[in-house]
Motif scaffolding. Structure first.
Motif, short mmCIF file in Angstrom:
data_model
loop_
_atom_site.label_atom_id
_atom_site.label_comp_id
_atom_site.label_asym_id
_atom_site.label_seq_id
_atom_site.Cartn_x
_atom_site.Cartn_y
_atom_site.Cartn_z
N HIS A 85 11.47 2.45 -2.06
CA HIS A 85 11.99 1.27 -2.75
C HIS A 85 12.53 0.23 -1.77
O HIS A 85 12.59 -0.96 -2.10
N ALA A 86 12.89 0.66 -0.57
CA ALA A 86 13.35 -0.29 0.45
C ALA A 86 12.18 -1.04 1.08
O ALA A 86 12.36 -2.09 1.69
N THR A 87 10.97 -0.49 0.90
CA THR A 87 9.79 -1.06 1.56
C THR A 87 8.86 -1.77 0.58
O THR A 87 8.30 -2.83 0.89
N LEU A 88 8.67 -1.18 -0.60
CA LEU A 88 7.75 -1.73 -1.59
C LEU A 88 8.52 -2.22 -2.82
O LEU A 88 9.56 -1.66 -3.18
N ASP A 89 7.97 -3.22 -3.46
CA ASP A 89 8.48 -3.71 -4.74
C ASP A 89 7.54 -3.21 -5.83
O ASP A 89 6.43 -3.73 -5.98
N LEU A 90 7.98 -2.20 -6.58
CA LEU A 90 7.11 -1.62 -7.60
C LEU A 90 6.97 -2.51 -8.83
O LEU A 90 6.29 -2.14 -9.78
N GLY A 91 7.60 -3.68 -8.79
CA GLY A 91 7.37 -4.67 -9.84
C GLY A 91 6.17 -5.55 -9.53
O GLY A 91 5.73 -6.32 -10.37
N GLU A 92 5.63 -5.43 -8.31
CA GLU A 92 4.45 -6.18 -7.88
C GLU A 92 3.30 -5.19 -7.64
O GLU A 92 3.52 -4.00 -7.42
N PRO A 93 2.04 -5.67 -7.67
CA PRO A 93 0.90 -4.77 -7.52
C PRO A 93 0.97 -3.92 -6.24
O PRO A 93 1.36 -4.41 -5.18
N VAL A 94 0.58 -2.68 -6.38
CA VAL A 94 0.57 -1.72 -5.28
C VAL A 94 -0.81 -1.08 -5.21
O VAL A 94 -1.40 -0.73 -6.25
N PHE A 152 0.84 -1.19 0.00
CA PHE A 152 0.00 0.00 0.00
C PHE A 152 0.88 1.25 0.00
O PHE A 152 1.85 1.33 0.76
N LEU A 153 0.52 2.20 -0.85
CA LEU A 153 1.19 3.49 -0.90
C LEU A 153 0.14 4.55 -0.62
O LEU A 153 -0.71 4.85 -1.46
N ASP A 154 0.18 5.10 0.60
CA ASP A 154 -0.82 6.07 1.06
C ASP A 154 -0.26 7.48 0.89
O ASP A 154 0.62 7.90 1.65
N ILE A 155 -0.79 8.20 -0.08
CA ILE A 155 -0.25 9.51 -0.46
C ILE A 155 -1.17 10.60 0.09
O ILE A 155 -2.35 10.64 -0.21
N ARG A 195 5.81 -4.39 7.27
CA ARG A 195 6.74 -3.26 7.38
C ARG A 195 6.00 -1.98 7.03
O ARG A 195 5.12 -1.98 6.17
N THR A 196 6.37 -0.90 7.70
CA THR A 196 5.86 0.42 7.33
C THR A 196 7.02 1.40 7.25
O THR A 196 8.07 1.21 7.87
#
Length: 272
Positions: free
Chosen positions: A147-156, A76-79, A126-127
């Motif tokens: 980039h240390a927390t999420l893999d932008l190659g996988e669904p977000v 999850f990317l909460d903007i 992880r957050t």
């Protein structure tokens, strides 16, 4: 758990109202100050349902997060995070999927001051908190912590709740360009969840609310249903499509609402 990676010296700018602190006041929080309460009080005077509207938006965020976690979303990317208010997005997501990873993004210095509340992750997940300006998507998308927390190659799962009405277009369709930048950065299977204020139902009140925010130093622009729907162009809307926030997959029978209480459209869409 991860750090924010930001400078601990924070200028809170307490002499001027801020939309996040006004929202905190609507929700009955305590992280707000005289300037925030004054501006929020003016909004409440012309729009008595402001507190109800804020609560509906918050509840919608919880429902969407829970739905997406149950559907298999793990990132999850909460903007435009806003001031931490339990339960926070990661707490809702990790209740369903303890391994969920969440990155919060905001540029309000007082959110940074309270960022520790956003970093209390389940040990399986992880957050992280990124101090960046959502109106400059590159500052978010290039952040090392992201980039240390999420893999932008996988669904977000992108979350932009109650954010874009604080971005004015200034004749250049800026808000839609911002969203398109975030949409293009995530792969197929990703989702976009948004809420946004509209004047479609309460044009007179919304005009006065806009004036109050602008006079307090905060840009504000409500948008029509058609303008809101365009944020999801090219993606597949999840049922029930574009609706008012309280009507998006309610947990039970809809509660009676004061007239004009819900002034935000909501929708979730998936990238094909």
């Amino acid at each position: 758990m991860s750090g924010s990676g930001a400078d601990p010296v924070v200028d809170l700018r307490l002499d001027r109202a801020h939309s996040a602190r006004m929202y905190d006041w609507y929700l009955g929080g305590h992280t707000n100050f005289a300037a925030d309460r004054e501006a929020a009080g003016k909004v409440l005077a012309v729009y008595p349902a402001a507190r109800t509207a804020a609560r509906l938006t918050r509840q919608l965020t919880h429902r969407v997060t829970r739905f997406l976690a149950r559907e298999g979303m793990r990132q999850f990317l909460d903007i435009g995070t806003g001031i931490p208010t339990p339960p926070n997005l990661h707490e809702v997501a990790q209740e369903v999927r303890p391994e969920a990873r969440v990155v919060y993004v905001d540029n309000d210095p007082i959110v940074l001051a309270h960022a520790a509340a956003l970093l209390r992750s389940h040990t399986a997940g992880r957050t992280a908190y990124v101090q960046a300006d959502a109106t400059v998507p590159e500052s978010v998308l290039r952040a090392p912590l992201l980039h240390a927390t999420l893999d932008l190659g996988e669904p977000v799962a992108l979350s932009l709740n109650a954010l874009l009405h604080f971005v004015t277009d200034d004749g250049c369709d800026r808000a839609h360009a911002i969203v398109e930048c975030f949409k293009s950065a995530v792969p197929s299977g990703s989702t976009l969840a948004m809420t946004h204020a509209t004047a479609d139902l309460t044009p007179t009140e919304m005009a006065r609310i806009t004036e109050i925010y602008v006079r307090a130093g905060t840009p504000f622009q409500s948008r029509s249903k058609a303008e809101f729907t365009r944020f999801f162009d090219g993606w597949e809307l999840v049922e029930p499509g574009v609706v008012l926030s309280h009507a998006w997959r309610p947990d039970g029978p809809a509660e009676p609402l004061p007239p004009g209480a819900d002034v935000c459209y909501a929708a979730v869409a998936r990238k094909p």
